[in-house]
Design a protein around this motif. Structure first.
Motif, PDB file in Angstrom:
ATOM      1  N   ARG A 222      15.109 -11.451 -18.356  1.00 13.69           N
ATOM      2  CA  ARG A 222      15.176 -11.953 -20.141  1.00 13.69           C
ATOM      3  C   ARG A 222      15.025 -10.519 -20.886  1.00 13.69           C
ATOM      4  O   ARG A 222      15.931 -10.908 -21.973  1.00 13.69           O
ATOM      5  N   ARG A 223      14.100  -9.940 -20.804  1.00 19.12           N
ATOM      6  CA  ARG A 223      14.005  -8.766 -21.734  1.00 19.12           C
ATOM      7  C   ARG A 223      15.240  -7.686 -21.553  1.00 19.12           C
ATOM      8  O   ARG A 223      15.721  -7.207 -22.698  1.00 19.12           O
ATOM      9  N   PHE A 224      15.547  -7.635 -20.405  1.00 17.02           N
ATOM     10  CA  PHE A 224      17.069  -6.881 -20.152  1.00 17.02           C
ATOM     11  C   PHE A 224      18.133  -7.411 -20.952  1.00 17.02           C
ATOM     12  O   PHE A 224      18.946  -6.935 -21.793  1.00 17.02           O
ATOM     13  N   ALA A 225      18.214  -8.978 -20.696  1.00 17.20           N
ATOM     14  CA  ALA A 225      19.498  -9.440 -21.275  1.00 17.20           C
ATOM     15  C   ALA A 225      19.128  -9.461 -22.912  1.00 17.20           C
ATOM     16  O   ALA A 225      20.337  -9.236 -23.510  1.00 17.20           O
ATOM     17  N   ALA A 226      17.831  -9.660 -23.739  1.00 16.96           N
ATOM     18  CA  ALA A 226      17.626  -9.492 -24.991  1.00 16.96           C
ATOM     19  C   ALA A 226      18.164  -8.080 -25.428  1.00 16.96           C
ATOM     20  O   ALA A 226      18.712  -8.202 -26.573  1.00 16.96           O
ATOM     21  N   ARG A 227      18.091  -7.167 -24.795  1.00 13.92           N
ATOM     22  CA  ARG A 227      18.507  -5.972 -25.183  1.00 13.92           C
ATOM     23  C   ARG A 227      19.937  -5.655 -24.882  1.00 13.92           C
ATOM     24  O   ARG A 227      20.476  -4.988 -26.149  1.00 13.92           O
ATOM     25  N   HIS A 228      20.681  -6.164 -24.189  1.00 16.18           N
ATOM     26  CA  HIS A 228      21.947  -5.806 -23.683  1.00 16.18           C
ATOM     27  C   HIS A 228      23.083  -7.067 -23.608  1.00 16.18           C
ATOM     28  O   HIS A 228      24.405  -6.513 -24.131  1.00 16.18           O
ATOM     29  N   ALA A 229      22.795  -8.134 -23.025  1.00 13.90           N
ATOM     30  CA  ALA A 229      23.544  -8.965 -22.680  1.00 13.90           C
ATOM     31  C   ALA A 229      24.134  -9.909 -23.972  1.00 13.90           C
ATOM     32  O   ALA A 229      23.422 -10.011 -25.061  1.00 13.90           O
ATOM     33  N   GLU A 230      25.431 -10.044 -23.861  1.00 14.21           N
ATOM     34  CA  GLU A 230      26.327 -10.680 -24.858  1.00 14.21           C
ATOM     35  C   GLU A 230      26.705 -12.174 -24.399  1.00 14.21           C
ATOM     36  O   GLU A 230      26.880 -13.245 -25.274  1.00 14.21           O
ATOM     37  N   ALA A 231      26.422 -12.378 -22.977  1.00 12.36           N
ATOM     38  CA  ALA A 231      26.543 -13.889 -22.501  1.00 12.36           C
ATOM     39  C   ALA A 231      25.679 -13.685 -21.315  1.00 12.36           C
ATOM     40  O   ALA A 231      25.604 -12.701 -20.504  1.00 12.36           O
ATOM     41  N   VAL A 232      24.802 -14.806 -21.103  1.00 13.72           N
ATOM     42  CA  VAL A 232      23.761 -14.905 -20.085  1.00 13.72           C
ATOM     43  C   VAL A 232      24.031 -16.289 -19.286  1.00 13.72           C
ATOM     44  O   VAL A 232      24.003 -17.387 -19.836  1.00 13.72           O
ATOM     45  N   PHE A 233      24.503 -15.954 -18.062  1.00 14.53           N
ATOM     46  CA  PHE A 233      24.468 -17.041 -17.048  1.00 14.53           C
ATOM     47  C   PHE A 233      23.145 -17.321 -16.293  1.00 14.53           C
ATOM     48  O   PHE A 233      22.486 -16.571 -15.834  1.00 14.53           O
ATOM     49  N   THR A 234      22.809 -18.637 -16.592  1.00 13.39           N
ATOM     50  CA  THR A 234      21.469 -18.840 -16.141  1.00 13.39           C
ATOM     51  C   THR A 234      21.414 -20.132 -15.412  1.00 13.39           C
ATOM     52  O   THR A 234      22.326 -20.985 -15.604  1.00 13.39           O
ATOM     53  N   ALA A 235      20.517 -20.450 -14.312  1.00 14.76           N
ATOM     54  CA  ALA A 235      20.453 -21.630 -13.512  1.00 14.76           C
ATOM     55  C   ALA A 235      19.329 -22.244 -14.017  1.00 14.76           C
ATOM     56  O   ALA A 235      18.001 -21.853 -14.035  1.00 14.76           O
ATOM     57  N   GLN A 236      19.590 -23.649 -14.611  1.00 15.71           N
ATOM     58  CA  GLN A 236      18.494 -24.500 -15.261  1.00 15.71           C
ATOM     59  C   GLN A 236      18.864 -25.735 -14.559  1.00 15.71           C
ATOM     60  O   GLN A 236      19.954 -26.351 -14.759  1.00 15.71           O
ATOM     61  N   MET A 237      17.854 -26.334 -13.947  1.00 16.92           N
ATOM     62  CA  MET A 237      18.022 -27.752 -13.178  1.00 16.92           C
ATOM     63  C   MET A 237      17.911 -28.920 -14.266  1.00 16.92           C
ATOM     64  O   MET A 237      17.784 -30.048 -13.321  1.00 16.92           O
ATOM     65  N   GLU A 238      17.417 -28.759 -15.191  1.00 19.66           N
ATOM     66  CA  GLU A 238      17.213 -29.688 -16.119  1.00 19.66           C
ATOM     67  C   GLU A 238      17.039 -29.299 -17.542  1.00 19.66           C
ATOM     68  O   GLU A 238      16.798 -28.221 -17.881  1.00 19.66           O
ATOM     69  N   LYS A 239      17.396 -30.398 -18.552  1.00 18.46           N
ATOM     70  CA  LYS A 239      17.429 -30.078 -19.834  1.00 18.46           C
ATOM     71  C   LYS A 239      16.304 -29.438 -20.496  1.00 18.46           C
ATOM     72  O   LYS A 239      16.373 -28.597 -21.318  1.00 18.46           O
ATOM     73  N   LYS A 240      15.192 -29.869 -20.202  1.00 18.36           N
ATOM     74  CA  LYS A 240      13.920 -29.431 -20.793  1.00 18.36           C
ATOM     75  C   LYS A 240      13.713 -28.080 -20.721  1.00 18.36           C
ATOM     76  O   LYS A 240      13.468 -27.363 -21.222  1.00 18.36           O
ATOM     77  N   THR A 241      14.016 -27.394 -19.204  1.00 14.35           N
ATOM     78  CA  THR A 241      13.803 -25.934 -18.838  1.00 14.35           C
ATOM     79  C   THR A 241      14.901 -25.094 -19.483  1.00 14.35           C
ATOM     80  O   THR A 241      14.592 -24.139 -19.870  1.00 14.35           O
ATOM     81  N   ALA A 242      16.040 -25.862 -19.627  1.00 18.40           N
ATOM     82  CA  ALA A 242      16.875 -25.046 -20.352  1.00 18.40           C
ATOM     83  C   ALA A 242      16.806 -25.025 -21.829  1.00 18.40           C
ATOM     84  O   ALA A 242      17.079 -23.646 -22.032  1.00 18.40           O
TER      85      ALA A 242
END
Length: 439
Positions: A222-242
């Motif tokens: 997540r910290r790597f993504a915060a510095r560099h990513a412009e789109a983040v693909f993530t696996a979330q199994m429910e809305k609350k965790t998403a």
């Protein structure tokens, strides 16, 4: 400015369900036939998707006898798809662990020119132990070292893409001056892992540099993504965790001095769609019936760095103690956290867990009508869980066709999704700024 929903198509095997390759409704093309990828890409472009994405694996899986897990190398494949598509973005996976920054920067700069600015780079740090052995190693590079190496790799690649000013090339035949040498600078990088003089031997691309995509959801990821990513693909199994992931990542992006809308969060979504919910559930069960539990067991082992699960009975409820502590796993740490959390919440047996993971390897799976899928997408998009979705059809191309024909029009009528492409580059599709250089 009104927020716009973003949809990327994740192309893998003949669909994301583990048994998709053998399903009678799956594509008839071989997975090594570029016609398959061309066909799917053109269908997604007709549906006005922002982009398509090709994953990569740097080793042959030991499940190959009973599961299709090999496909074309993605950078090469995107070069071909660039010639058969016009507007859709093209994202390829490339590892920072087993390649060199100069080679990768040249390849992606070339693709950005070839596509007219439609390319993206999915930045990964390779976690498969067999991949390490294919590149001269005897063991897996640790999680922390992979990200440390990846951090330096990205810094070098950025510097190479920015080593040419946008106006460096004159191509003035009359005067005999091709380029302004003072607008091309070496980078002279000397770091822990790389020594690269530069500059890149390729002019700056239409987008400046490719769109950066990243998929790690561990704390380090997540910290790597915060510095560099412009789109983040993530696996979330429910809305609350998403929602929790979305809020956390956006806060980290702001803390890095970036605008929150310059890092899009796109959870994976793998829907089985039919005219009735009962029919969709029946179709999902039919695909699960085609799976081989032992293939699933081997894939689960790979996720946990080769941990042996062979002693676990298929029909006994699992406990978190049946798994290694995710914090000690040097492989796909974020996905192991998702799996252990699922076991805690659902009290699955191993057979049930493997059937669930067969759908999309830990991404959100669901079954329903087009209206139910559109409702879910709108709910997550408007309630702080997503900027869009990484669509992972369980079966290709049939489930993609249903999504394009039935779900996209519903999203368009609700004013959530485009009715025509308005930009030509992937940055324009995603609403991302073009990066500046030091010139």
């Amino acid at each position: 400015m009104k927020r716009e929903l973003h949809i990327n198509l994740f192309v893998q095997s003949r669909g994301h369900h583990e048994a998709s390759w053998r399903h009678p409704d799956a594509s008839p093309y071989a997975l090594s036939d570029i016609a398959y990828y061309r066909d799917v890409a053109q269908r997604a472009e007709a549906g006005l998707f922002d982009s398509i994405f090709l994953a990569d694996t740097l080793a042959l899986m030991d499940t190959v006898g009973h599961a299709a897990s090999n496909w074309l190398e993605p950078i090469t494949a995107l070069g071909a798809l660039a010639m058969t598509t016009e507007r859709i973005g093209l994202i390829a996976t490339a590892s920072t662990t087993y390649t060199e920054p100069f080679n990768l920067a040249r390849q992606f700069a070339s693709l950005d020119h070839i596509t007219g600015g439609r390319v993206g780079w999915n930045i990964v740090t390779s976690w498969l132990a067999p991949a390490a052995r294919n590149f001269g190693g005897t063991s897996l590079v640790s999680h922390d070292e992979r990200y440390e190496r990846g951090e330096e790799f990205v810094q070098v690649a950025k510097a190479l893409w920015d080593s040419w000013a946008d106006d460096a090339v004159l191509d003035d035949r009359a005067s005999g001056q091709y380029a302004r040498a003072d607008r091309i600078k070496p980078i002279n990088h000397e770091g822990k892992y790389y020594r690269v003089a530069g500059p890149l031997n390729m002019p700056r691309g239409p987008q400046g540099r490719p769109v950066f995509v990243q998929a790690g959801s561990s704390e380090t990821g997540r910290r790597f993504a915060a510095r560099h990513a412009e789109a983040v693909f993530t696996a979330q199994m429910e809305k609350k965790t998403a929602q929790a992931f979305y809020a956390d990542l956006k806060a980290l992006v702001v803390a890095e001095g970036r605008a929150p809308d310059q890092a899009l969060v796109l959870p994976g979504l793998s829907p089985v769609i039919a005219s009735t919910e009962a029919e969709a559930l029946r179709m999902a069960r039919g695909m699960n019936d085609l799976t081989d539990p032992e293939v699933g067991r081997k894939r689960l082992s790979g996720r946990f760095g080769g941990h042996d699960f062979s002693h676990l009975p298929l029909d006994k409820p699992l406990a978190p103690e049946d798994f290694p502590d995710p914090g000690t796993v040097q492989a796909a740490r974020s996905r192991t956290e998702v799996i252990v959390g699922l076991v805690k919440r659902e009290k699955f047996t191993l057979r049930q867990l493997l059937a669930y993971l067969a759908g999309a390897r830990g991404h959100f799976t669901t079954a329903g009508t087009p209206e139910q899928i559109a409702d879910l997408i709108e709910d997550w998009f408007t309630d702080g869980a997503a900027d869009g979705f990484n669509l992972m059809p369980p079966l290709l191309p049939s489930m993609l066709d249903v999504f394009v024909a039935e779900v996209i029009p519903l999203l368009q009528r609700r004013g959530l999704f485009r009715t025509a492409y308005t930009g030509r580059t992937l940055r324009e599709h995603f609403g991302l700024a073009r990066p500046a250089t030091a010139f």
